[in-house]
Design an enzyme around this catalytic site. Structure first.
Site, PDB file in Angstrom:
ATOM      1  N   SER A 112       0.801  -1.285  -0.020  1.00 49.87           N
ATOM      2  CA  SER A 112       0.183  -0.082   0.477  1.00 49.87           C
ATOM      3  C   SER A 112       1.076   1.316   0.110  1.00 49.87           C
ATOM      4  O   SER A 112       2.122   1.088   0.734  1.00 49.87           O
ATOM      5  CB  SER A 112      -0.933  -0.012   0.945  1.00 49.87           C
ATOM      6  OG  SER A 112      -1.752   0.806   1.202  1.00 49.87           O
ATOM      7  N   SER A 113      -0.195   2.694  -0.430  1.00 51.66           N
ATOM      8  CA  SER A 113       0.943   3.784  -0.575  1.00 51.66           C
ATOM      9  C   SER A 113       1.198   4.119   0.667  1.00 51.66           C
ATOM     10  O   SER A 113       2.054   5.274   1.280  1.00 51.66           O
ATOM     11  CB  SER A 113       0.602   4.333  -1.256  1.00 51.66           C
ATOM     12  OG  SER A 113      -0.477   4.644  -1.229  1.00 51.66           O
ATOM     13  N   CYS A 114       1.116   4.140   2.049  1.00 44.63           N
ATOM     14  CA  CYS A 114       0.880   4.440   3.452  1.00 44.63           C
ATOM     15  C   CYS A 114       1.873   3.761   3.743  1.00 44.63           C
ATOM     16  O   CYS A 114       2.571   4.260   4.857  1.00 44.63           O
ATOM     17  CB  CYS A 114      -0.195   3.682   4.119  1.00 44.63           C
ATOM     18  SG  CYS A 114      -0.791   1.906   4.720  1.00 44.63           S
ATOM     19  N   TYR A 141      -0.983  -0.743   9.869  1.00 45.90           N
ATOM     20  CA  TYR A 141      -1.044  -1.545   8.766  1.00 45.90           C
ATOM     21  C   TYR A 141       0.321  -1.143   7.901  1.00 45.90           C
ATOM     22  O   TYR A 141       0.479  -1.745   7.179  1.00 45.90           O
ATOM     23  CB  TYR A 141      -2.353  -0.467   7.613  1.00 45.90           C
ATOM     24  CG  TYR A 141      -2.652  -1.158   6.728  1.00 45.90           C
ATOM     25  CD1 TYR A 141      -3.160  -2.040   6.534  1.00 45.90           C
ATOM     26  CD2 TYR A 141      -2.362  -0.309   5.609  1.00 45.90           C
ATOM     27  CE1 TYR A 141      -3.840  -3.062   5.064  1.00 45.90           C
ATOM     28  CE2 TYR A 141      -2.648  -1.266   4.223  1.00 45.90           C
ATOM     29  CZ  TYR A 141      -2.892  -2.343   4.373  1.00 45.90           C
ATOM     30  OH  TYR A 141      -3.914  -2.175   2.616  1.00 45.90           O
ATOM     31  N   LYS A 145       3.028  -4.040   6.295  1.00 45.50           N
ATOM     32  CA  LYS A 145       2.820  -4.065   4.649  1.00 45.50           C
ATOM     33  C   LYS A 145       4.291  -3.710   4.595  1.00 45.50           C
ATOM     34  O   LYS A 145       5.132  -4.381   4.022  1.00 45.50           O
ATOM     35  CB  LYS A 145       1.830  -2.770   3.688  1.00 45.50           C
ATOM     36  CG  LYS A 145       0.628  -3.609   3.615  1.00 45.50           C
ATOM     37  CD  LYS A 145       0.756  -4.952   3.603  1.00 45.50           C
ATOM     38  CE  LYS A 145      -0.712  -4.640   3.148  1.00 45.50           C
ATOM     39  NZ  LYS A 145      -1.324  -6.231   2.306  1.00 45.50           N
ATOM     40  N   HIS A 184     -12.711   3.264   2.863  1.00 45.41           N
ATOM     41  CA  HIS A 184     -12.473   4.633   2.075  1.00 45.41           C
ATOM     42  C   HIS A 184     -12.723   5.680   1.830  1.00 45.41           C
ATOM     43  O   HIS A 184     -14.212   5.257   1.667  1.00 45.41           O
ATOM     44  CB  HIS A 184     -11.088   3.564   1.102  1.00 45.41           C
ATOM     45  CG  HIS A 184     -10.640   2.675   1.838  1.00 45.41           C
ATOM     46  ND1 HIS A 184     -10.704   1.742   1.296  1.00 45.41           N
ATOM     47  CD2 HIS A 184      -9.198   3.428   1.972  1.00 45.41           C
ATOM     48  CE1 HIS A 184      -9.681   0.681   2.175  1.00 45.41           C
ATOM     49  NE2 HIS A 184      -8.453   1.534   2.612  1.00 45.41           N
TER      50      HIS A 184
HETATM   51  O1  GFB Z   1      -9.631   6.406   2.271  1.00 51.37           O
HETATM   52  P1  GFB Z   1      -9.565   7.138   3.408  1.00 51.37           P
HETATM   53  O2  GFB Z   1     -10.209   6.047   4.587  1.00 51.37           O
HETATM   54  O3  GFB Z   1      -7.942   6.320   3.437  1.00 51.37           O
HETATM   55  O4  GFB Z   1      -9.432   8.747   3.260  1.00 51.37           O
HETATM   56  P2  GFB Z   1      -6.780   7.185   3.269  1.00 51.37           P
HETATM   57  C1  GFB Z   1      -8.482   9.766   2.459  1.00 51.37           C
HETATM   58  C2  GFB Z   1      -9.022  10.921   3.014  1.00 51.37           C
HETATM   59  O5  GFB Z   1     -10.455  11.228   2.659  1.00 51.37           O
HETATM   60  C3  GFB Z   1      -8.825  11.499   4.280  1.00 51.37           C
HETATM   61  C4  GFB Z   1     -11.170  12.049   4.015  1.00 51.37           C
HETATM   62  O6  GFB Z   1      -8.342  12.723   4.621  1.00 51.37           O
HETATM   63  C5  GFB Z   1     -10.149  11.466   5.317  1.00 51.37           C
HETATM   64  O7  GFB Z   1     -10.773  11.920   6.123  1.00 51.37           O
HETATM   65  N1  GFB Z   1     -12.763  11.411   3.943  1.00 51.37           N
HETATM   66  C6  GFB Z   1     -13.919  12.543   3.700  1.00 51.37           C
HETATM   67  C7  GFB Z   1     -13.012  10.072   4.215  1.00 51.37           C
HETATM   68  N2  GFB Z   1     -14.858  11.950   4.464  1.00 51.37           N
HETATM   69  C8  GFB Z   1     -14.337  10.872   4.106  1.00 51.37           C
HETATM   70  C9  GFB Z   1     -15.549   9.494   4.516  1.00 51.37           C
HETATM   71  O8  GFB Z   1     -16.724   9.318   4.042  1.00 51.37           O
HETATM   72  N3  GFB Z   1     -15.107   8.145   4.638  1.00 51.37           N
HETATM   73  C10 GFB Z   1     -13.331   8.106   4.843  1.00 51.37           C
HETATM   74  N4  GFB Z   1     -12.695   6.311   5.063  1.00 51.37           N
HETATM   75  N5  GFB Z   1     -12.358   9.299   4.363  1.00 51.37           N
HETATM   76  C11 GFB Z   1      -6.017   4.362   4.356  1.00 51.37           C
HETATM   77  C12 GFB Z   1      -4.770   4.239   5.515  1.00 51.37           C
HETATM   78  O9  GFB Z   1      -5.662   6.439   4.214  1.00 51.37           O
HETATM   79  O10 GFB Z   1      -5.570   4.302   2.692  1.00 51.37           O
HETATM   80  C13 GFB Z   1      -4.938   2.655   5.139  1.00 51.37           C
HETATM   81  O11 GFB Z   1      -5.360   4.472   6.395  1.00 51.37           O
HETATM   82  C14 GFB Z   1      -4.823   2.272   2.993  1.00 51.37           C
HETATM   83  O12 GFB Z   1      -4.463   2.316   6.252  1.00 51.37           O
HETATM   84  C15 GFB Z   1      -5.529   3.074   2.346  1.00 51.37           C
HETATM   85  O13 GFB Z   1      -3.148   2.965   3.282  1.00 51.37           O
HETATM   86  C16 GFB Z   1      -4.976   2.893   1.092  1.00 51.37           C
HETATM   87  O14 GFB Z   1      -6.085   7.607   2.254  1.00 51.37           O
HETATM   88  O15 GFB Z   1      -5.904   8.472   4.458  1.00 51.37           O
END
Ligand code: GFB
Length: 317
Positions: A112-114, A141, A145, A184
């Site tokens: 993952s890119s994280c 996570y 990874k 996500h």
């Molecule tokens: O996709 P996401 O949950 O994961 O959130 P990450 C990306 C961005 O979208 C963050 C915002 O800045 C969130 O605060 N966001 C806005 C939301 N509204 C929402 C919502 O309703 N739901 C969610 N989920 N986010 C994950 C990692 O990071 O990405 C994992 O935690 C993994 O480990 C994955 O690497 C690919 O991109 O921030």
């Protein structure tokens, strides 16, 4: 890029075939002249070493894809750290070690890119790994990874295994998780905007400030890249898989609003975490190797939205 590895006539095991990436791999591998192997969770829990070892020894795959993982969005990562570190360490360790023991010819591990530092310079090249502190919400996570990458490297060095690692950017597609607590951002915003449109709500709230930037790759493009790498890539370093372009979360929300046809406002909630400010992949190595994503973000979102509506209708029928 080095020796070509042919899948022709091979027994190819996809670990985690019911997940979004695993399902896309099954779709993509259907057009390869190979035998696809899968096993359900009821039969083999990938977190249990004895079960994985026994299955691998008996199934004897030639090639293994490892998209199997416990995954989720920012809130799931932040609130379930034990599951994210334990499950992922166990799954990848069991699969990689069992693959070596069973004499697997080639294995592709998906990260993952994280894995990259929170403040990595952008775009993030492969050599940014382990150059700075991780984003706290998903460090559990990320550490798992990173361990997966290192496992592949260690088995390659000590035992000569052709085990490689691919690091995809944020993925989305049909079969995604739309649960608002664990998903996500992209599926979450589709679910929220659709519900708001149906309810004729005046606004939709997005988490955080809306300023973080993310790159999104359609899952079938990702599966195509993984098959390409399985056939052509054989190096110790992991390789990035992405599109090389990103959008802000606010821009993503506007795009989804337009595609869904919701005409209310978008409201931000700065009390929710933003996570990493930006995660743009440097995909120079993949592009130079000859692979490029084909599906635009607009087209991908429209496809996922149609699929989501079909699922809702089927559930209501
Ligand atoms: O996709 P996401 O949950 O994961 O959130 P990450 C990306 C961005 O979208 C963050 C915002 O800045 C969130 O605060 N966001 C806005 C939301 N509204 C929402 C919502 O309703 N739901 C969610 N989920 N986010 C994950 C990692 O990071 O990405 C994992 O935690 C993994 O480990 C994955 O690497 C690919 O991109 O921030």
């Amino acid at each position: 890029m080095t020796d070509a590895y042919s899948l022709k006539g091979k027994r190819v095991y996809v670990a985690g075939h019911r997940g979004m990436v695993g399902s896309a791999l099954l779709r993509r591998l259907a057009s390869e002249d190979c035998e696809i192997l899968t096993v359900g969770r009821a039969q083999v829990d990938l977190r249990r070493q004895v079960e994985v070892e026994a299955w691998m020894a008996q199934a004897k795959p030639d090639a293994v894809f490892v998209p199997a993982a416990t995954v989720g969005g920012i809130l799931a990562n932040d609130t379930r750290p034990a599951e994210f570190i334990y499950d992922n360490l166990m799954i990848e360790t069991n699969l990689i070690d069992a693959a070596w023991r069973a004499g697997v010819e080639k294995l592709l591990f998906l990260g993952s890119s994280c894995i990259y530092p929170k403040m990595a310079s952008q775009p993030m090249a492969e050599d940014a790994l382990l150059t700075g502190p991780l984003e706290p919400t998903n460090q559990w996570y990320a550490i798992a990874k990173i361990a997966g990458i290192k496992l592949c490297q260690a088995y390659r060095r000590q035992y000569g295994c052709d085990f490689i690692s691919a690091m995809p950017t944020n993925l989305y597609g049909i079969g995604d998780n739309f649960d608002l607590q664990s998903s996500h951002v992209l599926p979450a915003l589709i679910a929220k905007m659709h519900a708001a449109k149906e309810a004729r709500a005046s606004n939709v709230t997005i988490w955080g400030t809306g300023t973080p930037r993310r790159e999104f790759l359609y899952v079938d493009d990702c599966a195509d890249a993984l098959v390409f790498l399985m056939k052509t890539y054989s190096q110790e370093s992991h390789i990035n898989v992405g599109v090389g372009e990103d959008v802000s979360i606010y821009e993503l929300a506007e795009m989804i609003r337009r595609i869904i046809g919701f005409d209310g406002d978008i409201v931000t909630d700065p009390d929710k975490p933003d996570g990493t400010p930006r995660k743009l992949m440097d995909v120079t190595r993949l592009t130079q190797a000859g692979w490029k994503a084909t599906r635009s973000l607009e087209d991908g979102i429209a496809t996922v939205y149609d699929w989501y509506c079909d699922q809702l209708s089927a559930r209501q029928a």
